[in-house]
Design a protein around this motif. Sequence first.
Motif, PDB file in Angstrom:
ATOM      1  N   UNK A 141      71.458  22.583  48.767  1.00  0.00           N
ATOM      2  CA  UNK A 141      71.514  23.252  47.478  1.00  0.00           C
ATOM      3  C   UNK A 141      70.565  24.436  47.503  1.00  0.00           C
ATOM      4  N   UNK A 142      70.921  25.476  46.771  1.00  0.00           N
ATOM      5  CA  UNK A 142      70.082  26.672  46.693  1.00  0.00           C
ATOM      6  C   UNK A 142      70.125  27.198  45.271  1.00  0.00           C
ATOM      7  N   UNK A 160      77.633  23.930  50.668  1.00  0.00           N
ATOM      8  CA  UNK A 160      76.364  24.234  50.013  1.00  0.00           C
ATOM      9  C   UNK A 160      76.637  24.446  48.529  1.00  0.00           C
ATOM     10  N   UNK A 161      75.746  23.918  47.693  1.00  0.00           N
ATOM     11  CA  UNK A 161      75.825  24.132  46.249  1.00  0.00           C
ATOM     12  C   UNK A 161      74.835  25.224  45.863  1.00  0.00           C
ATOM     13  N   UNK A 162      75.200  26.031  44.869  1.00  0.00           N
ATOM     14  CA  UNK A 162      74.339  27.142  44.452  1.00  0.00           C
ATOM     15  C   UNK A 162      74.243  27.170  42.940  1.00  0.00           C
ATOM     16  N   UNK A 221      74.561  19.662  34.139  1.00  0.00           N
ATOM     17  CA  UNK A 221      73.418  20.216  34.853  1.00  0.00           C
ATOM     18  C   UNK A 221      73.640  20.436  36.330  1.00  0.00           C
ATOM     19  N   UNK A 222      74.854  20.192  36.819  1.00  0.00           N
ATOM     20  CA  UNK A 222      75.130  20.367  38.246  1.00  0.00           C
ATOM     21  C   UNK A 222      75.237  21.858  38.587  1.00  0.00           C
ATOM     22  N   UNK A 223      75.005  22.226  39.853  1.00  0.00           N
ATOM     23  CA  UNK A 223      75.028  23.643  40.244  1.00  0.00           C
ATOM     24  C   UNK A 223      76.350  24.329  39.929  1.00  0.00           C
TER      25      UNK A 223
END
Length: 549
Positions: free
Chosen positions: A538-539, A509-511, A494-496
């Motif tokens: 995160x975005x 940054x995670x997307x 479930x991680x970006x």
Amino acid sequence: MIAHSVDDPLYYLHNFRQVLLWVEQRYADLLDAQEQAFIRDFLALGAPAQALLVRMVMRKGELFRSDRLDYAEIGDPQAALQPLLALGWVGEPEQLSLEQLFSLLRKDELASGFAGQLARPRAAKGDLLLQLQPLELSPRPLSQWFELPPVGILQWRLQPLCDRMRLLFFGNLYQDWSEFVLADLGLLRFEQVAFSVDSRALQRRGDVDVAMALHHCGQRLELGEAPALILPALDDLQVDNPWLARRLGRLLFALGQQCERLGDWALALAVYARSSHAQARIRQVRVLERSEQWQQAHELALALAAAPLNPLETQALQRMLPRIARKLGGPPQPRRRPAPLELIELNLPREQAALGVEEAVRQHLAQAGGQAHYVENTLFNSLFGLLCWDAVFAPVPGAFFNPFQAAPQDLHDADFQHRRSDHFAACLGRLDDGSHREAILACYAAKQGLQSPFVFWPMLSQTLLEQALACLPAAHLKQCFLRLLQDIRNNRAGMPDLIQFWPEQGRYRMIEVKGPGDRLQDNQLRWLEFCAEQGLPVAVCHVRWSEAA
């Protein structure tokens, strides 16, 4: 245990001998008289007979054409077969069904043997079977099927015994003899963990019987047998072995799911109530909903919400309770608002859709500056696995019991971290004193390619690793690792999708990427909420495809 090179044509025999010696050494007190006699008599056989037996063990099924038991490294198959026939381990089957004949014989052999009973003897093999099945021909010896059998048929009679040997060695029945071959080829390499007397998965003879019973019940379920017919076989099982209890919980959960598919709500509730599976309690509420037992569903949901077992339950109940309350005629229930997230809206050329939405966004971000990588669940899991390698592979009793384990047996248990608390404290402590970078890089070099439940070697390049260690704050890594340990089964997914690094600035940054019509899944929502709460950048990026101007 030393794997043998596949350059040796008898490599499979050497490996099988080692399994028997391993089992005899570590499980002597669990072996019955038949198993002890098998090991003794097998080791007394000549190499050709041993090799032919192992060939049959490794092949699918228990029935074989005699003309297909010819192997160059064994020599004369008839000479190799005689000792096995004398021991009664191999022999002619007492009877064969029509379906078994069709699985063993060629079309021309069948068409010739059944010529007088076939309306269309030149039809396809499957059609020949359909022509004969209405005759309801009963099983019988091969000689009664054909006056002159086209080939000899042999039956290997000790497959259940060899399955028990495989169970004792691997600790399960989903691993098979191919593990040795893959290890011999160097395709699978495993961490070597010290084995102690209490490392055995099965401690008593009764444990072996329970494990085999669970396996057979699982097979019956896979073959489509009704849960109501399978469950009586589980009623009298005495399961006090934690490893077996987990397997029983998973089997009961699978049986409950099948009950739901069949619409048997009462049995589904009863089965889920017996299961220790992490989602069994939520499924009970769902069954009550589906069967429109609103009051009971509400009472159970409230009870679970008072003491949820895991974040998955918490999330599910936050949705269920307002929905059930409405069904009972109560006032609308406000839902808890998630933490706000940064949103990115992108219109990308439709021709880029062929790249896949994640790759299209990655390339777009890379053009805007920084280093963008598609990592999804691989990066943070790998960093955790490298930093905590010694903790994950600590020789905890009951965790490792064969040389072909990629993960400890208790990986998904609630006390996984507690049983290794000192090891994890030492590993995670490196994030506090700043020595984590050196430890991760050293492990990356020393353990390269070894099987791990966390480290994704093909995705983890030296460049990605260096950028991650330069840009990911130790405090952020620690929060992610602690969350992972709370519920490994559910939280390691479930991680970006993407991560973007600016090495010169030491930031990232995670997307999470979503294409048209795609929506966030539950485990993704839980990770995004965690990131927002902990201040991890995160975005969520929503992509639409636009036509070229």
